[in-house]
Write an enzyme that holds these catalytic residues in place. Structure first.
Site, PDB file in Angstrom:
ATOM      1  N   GLY A   1     -25.957  -5.674   9.339  1.00  0.00           N
ATOM      2  CA  GLY A   1     -26.233  -4.249   9.506  1.00  0.00           C
ATOM      3  C   GLY A   1     -25.004  -3.462   9.922  1.00  0.00           C
ATOM      4  O   GLY A   1     -25.128  -2.382  10.474  1.00  0.00           O
TER       5      GLY A   1
ATOM      6  N   HIS B   1     -24.014   3.365   9.754  1.00  0.00           N
ATOM      7  CA  HIS B   1     -24.902   2.271   9.372  1.00  0.00           C
ATOM      8  C   HIS B   1     -26.377   2.604   9.508  1.00  0.00           C
ATOM      9  O   HIS B   1     -27.230   1.714   9.465  1.00  0.00           O
ATOM     10  CB  HIS B   1     -24.556   0.981  10.121  1.00  0.00           C
ATOM     11  CG  HIS B   1     -23.133   0.550   9.878  1.00  0.00           C
ATOM     12  ND1 HIS B   1     -22.698   0.106   8.654  1.00  0.00           N
ATOM     13  CD2 HIS B   1     -22.051   0.543  10.682  1.00  0.00           C
ATOM     14  CE1 HIS B   1     -21.398  -0.166   8.729  1.00  0.00           C
ATOM     15  NE2 HIS B   1     -20.982   0.100   9.948  1.00  0.00           N
TER      16      HIS B   1
ATOM     17  N   ARG C   1     -37.823  -8.797   6.217  1.00  0.00           N
ATOM     18  CA  ARG C   1     -38.869  -7.965   6.817  1.00  0.00           C
ATOM     19  C   ARG C   1     -39.251  -6.853   5.830  1.00  0.00           C
ATOM     20  O   ARG C   1     -38.572  -6.669   4.825  1.00  0.00           O
ATOM     21  CB  ARG C   1     -38.329  -7.303   8.088  1.00  0.00           C
ATOM     22  CG  ARG C   1     -37.119  -6.417   7.778  1.00  0.00           C
ATOM     23  CD  ARG C   1     -36.678  -5.527   8.916  1.00  0.00           C
ATOM     24  NE  ARG C   1     -35.714  -4.533   8.469  1.00  0.00           N
ATOM     25  CZ  ARG C   1     -34.405  -4.739   8.336  1.00  0.00           C
ATOM     26  NH1 ARG C   1     -33.885  -5.926   8.614  1.00  0.00           N
ATOM     27  NH2 ARG C   1     -33.607  -3.791   7.903  1.00  0.00           N
TER      28      ARG C   1
HETATM   29  C1  MV4 Z   1     -18.615  -4.748   3.225  1.00  0.00           C
HETATM   30  C2  MV4 Z   1     -17.969  -3.534   2.885  1.00  0.00           C
HETATM   31  C3  MV4 Z   1     -16.862  -3.592   2.082  1.00  0.00           C
HETATM   32  N1  MV4 Z   1     -16.384  -4.782   1.649  1.00  0.00           N
HETATM   33  N2  MV4 Z   1     -18.102  -5.903   2.750  1.00  0.00           N
HETATM   34  C4  MV4 Z   1     -21.787  -2.869   6.291  1.00  0.00           C
HETATM   35  C5  MV4 Z   1     -23.142  -3.365   6.596  1.00  0.00           C
HETATM   36  C6  MV4 Z   1     -23.046  -4.819   6.449  1.00  0.00           C
HETATM   37  N3  MV4 Z   1     -24.284  -5.312   5.942  1.00  0.00           N
HETATM   38  C7  MV4 Z   1     -21.936  -5.045   5.497  1.00  0.00           C
HETATM   39  N4  MV4 Z   1     -21.255  -3.798   5.366  1.00  0.00           N
HETATM   40  C8  MV4 Z   1     -20.189  -3.647   4.536  1.00  0.00           C
HETATM   41  N5  MV4 Z   1     -19.678  -4.792   4.013  1.00  0.00           N
HETATM   42  C9  MV4 Z   1     -17.019  -5.911   1.982  1.00  0.00           C
HETATM   43  N6  MV4 Z   1     -16.524  -7.072   1.560  1.00  0.00           N
HETATM   44  C10 MV4 Z   1     -18.511  -2.350   3.406  1.00  0.00           C
HETATM   45  C11 MV4 Z   1     -19.604  -2.396   4.248  1.00  0.00           C
HETATM   46  C12 MV4 Z   1     -20.064  -1.126   4.739  1.00  0.00           C
HETATM   47  C13 MV4 Z   1     -21.305  -0.599   4.378  1.00  0.00           C
HETATM   48  C14 MV4 Z   1     -22.185  -1.271   3.535  1.00  0.00           C
HETATM   49  C15 MV4 Z   1     -23.415  -0.736   3.211  1.00  0.00           C
HETATM   50  C16 MV4 Z   1     -23.795   0.506   3.697  1.00  0.00           C
HETATM   51  C17 MV4 Z   1     -22.928   1.184   4.521  1.00  0.00           C
HETATM   52  C18 MV4 Z   1     -21.695   0.659   4.870  1.00  0.00           C
HETATM   53  C19 MV4 Z   1     -20.831   1.381   5.703  1.00  0.00           C
HETATM   54  C20 MV4 Z   1     -19.642   0.861   6.054  1.00  0.00           C
HETATM   55  C21 MV4 Z   1     -19.246  -0.397   5.565  1.00  0.00           C
END
Ligand code: MV4
Length: 454
Positions: free
Chosen positions: A164, A235, A291
């Protein structure tokens, strides 16, 4: 079928579960903290049990109090909703050990997906595309740095027990690696009690697209299409919509099938969501949520399927009512989360709702547990409701959402409704061309322009 279901949650989702039960002829037990004695679900449920003082850890997270309430009232099953104990494998296990049915997946699957390293390894093994990165945990700074250099910067360090969005560190160059790696590990230890960290190539401008899945106890698994949740702040999702404006039918079909296949191969039971990042025409598995989610009504509006009723039926051992060929996706659906917060500063605004009026009319649904005279307690998250609309296409859906927002009255507290209206008027949102960073950037610009004026 169950005769009595205990609802181990509060707010709009407690009411949502009560509604599904009532339509199915199932009795309900609402459990509540002392701060929630006047909650709508408590008023409507057949029975209610006070399980403790306001703080969640003493009430909605108090496993023993909830199990005692289930024993006392003779419930057959427990629905955990979202948040609180919904992804607590220990709770799921204890519910079953005490002779109740947990309305959710097996404890082993909650555990498997709760560890983000094992979740990713499982997804990869079952044929889903994953983000290039370390095959498992990054054991030490020397091998980690070497791996990052081979992979190319920027890279992202993630906590195995995080998820998250909590516990991530971007590393933009080799010289920063060691410091960021140490920080990532110590923060992971402090926040999650586990300093395991893994590494991925950092995707700079992805969209967040998630697929709703369902499995039953007979080996069937389906997907119910995707939701685009790219509109987020810190988030927290702000607006969700389906279908995603970024996908064509071929991409949609491909990711849905892959998600359903994964779930079938795992033997997963119940509702779940597989989250993906989508960038430059490619999908990458990110996490799986075990969930029902806040935004599930978007899928319900699109398909006409009651996901909570389906969760209850599947938990009772019935086969899925829907199996691919009888699922129809119609039009476009959108949800805005209404928080009791200042729409500019996002400072929570608990207090008494003086007057309340829910929007209505064609294609409009208002999922909320508040009413005129209701006092929003300060102890829980600030979401007071969700406005969900459906239209024949995205354009009609957006027009309908705007008029429904204008119709809604929540007086006495500040809400994020004006923010939603503003988002719906932004050209990038109207065209559908937005990614996970768009809203935060746009809000920063808006705040800077407001400061300039003063
Ligand atoms: C990432 C990413 C960019 N590159 N992984 C944020 C929530 C978590 N579940 C994983 N996330 C991210 N993983 C890689 N390799 C960017 C995010 C991310 C993000 C992802 C979904 C929704 C909002 C976000 C906000 C900031 C960063």
């Amino acid at each position: 079928m169950f005769k009595k279901v205990l609802i181990a949650n509060r707010g709009e989702i407690a009411l949502r579960i009560h509604r599904a039960c009532q339509e199915m002829g199932i009795q309900t037990v609402a459990v509540h903290s002392t701060a929630d004695a006047n909650a709508m679900a408590v008023r409507l449920a057949d029975e209610s049990v006070c399980i403790g003082p306001p703080q969640s850890r003493d009430s909605y997270l108090n496993i023993h109090a909830i199990l005692s309430a289930a024993t006392l009232t003779g419930a057959d099953a427990i629905h955990p909703g979202y948040g609180f104990l919904s992804e607590n494998a220990q709770f799921a296990r204890m519910v079953e050990e005490h002779g109740f049915t947990f309305i959710g997946p097996k404890a082993e699957h909650i555990d498997l997906m709760g560890d983000k390293v094992s979740a990713k390894q499982t997804a990869a093994k079952l044929g889903l595309p994953v983000i290039p990165g370390s095959p498992g945990a990054v054991e030490d700074e020397v091998s980690g740095k070497k791996m990052a250099e081979e992979m190319g910067f920027p890279v992202l360090l993630k906590a195995a027990s995080g998820g998250g969005g909590r516990g991530m560190k971007v590393v933009t160059k080799s010289e920063e690696f060691v410091e960021q790696y140490r920080t990532a590990r110590s923060e992971a230890k402090a926040n999650f009690g586990d300093d395991t960290v893994y590494m991925e190539k950092y995707l700079s401008t992805p969209r967040h697209i998630e697929v709703q899945i369902f499995g039953d106890k007979h080996g069937n698994a389906i997907h119910l299409g995707e939701r685009d949740c790219s509109s987020q702040r810190r988030h927290q999702k702000v607006i969700e919509e389906a279908p995603s404006p970024a996908l064509d039918d071929a991409a949609r079909q491909k990711i849905g099938t892959l998600a359903a296949d994964m779930v079938r191969n795992m033997g997963y039971v119940g509702a779940g969501t597989i989250e993906f990042l989508w960038e430059k025409g490619e999908f990458f598995f990110m996490e799986m949520n075990t969930r029902i989610q806040v935004e599930h009504p978007v899928t319900e509006m699109l398909t006409g399927i009651d996901l909570i009723a389906e969760q209850i039926r599947v938990a009772a051992g019935e086969p899925l009512r829907y199996q691919g060929d009888n699922i129809r996706f119609r039009g476009h659906a959108m949800e805005v989360r209404i928080n009791a917060e200042d729409p500019e500063t996002f400072i929570p605004s608990p207090g008494e709702i003086k007057m309340f009026h829910a929007a209505g009319g064609m294609g409009v649904r208002f999922d909320s547990a508040v009413y005129g005279g209701y006092k929003i307690p300060p102890y829980y998250d600030s979401m007071v409701g969700k406005l969900i609309v459906h239209g024949k296409d995205r354009e009609e859906c957006m027009a309908r959402m705007k008029r429904a927002i204008r119709e809604t009255v929540v007086d006495g507290v500040k809400t994020t409704l004006p923010l939603h209206l503003w988002i719906l008027e932004q050209p990038e949102f109207i065209s559908g061309d937005y990614n996970i960073h768009w809203l935060e950037k746009k809000l920063a610009e808006k705040a800077a322009a407001a400061a300039e004026k003063k």
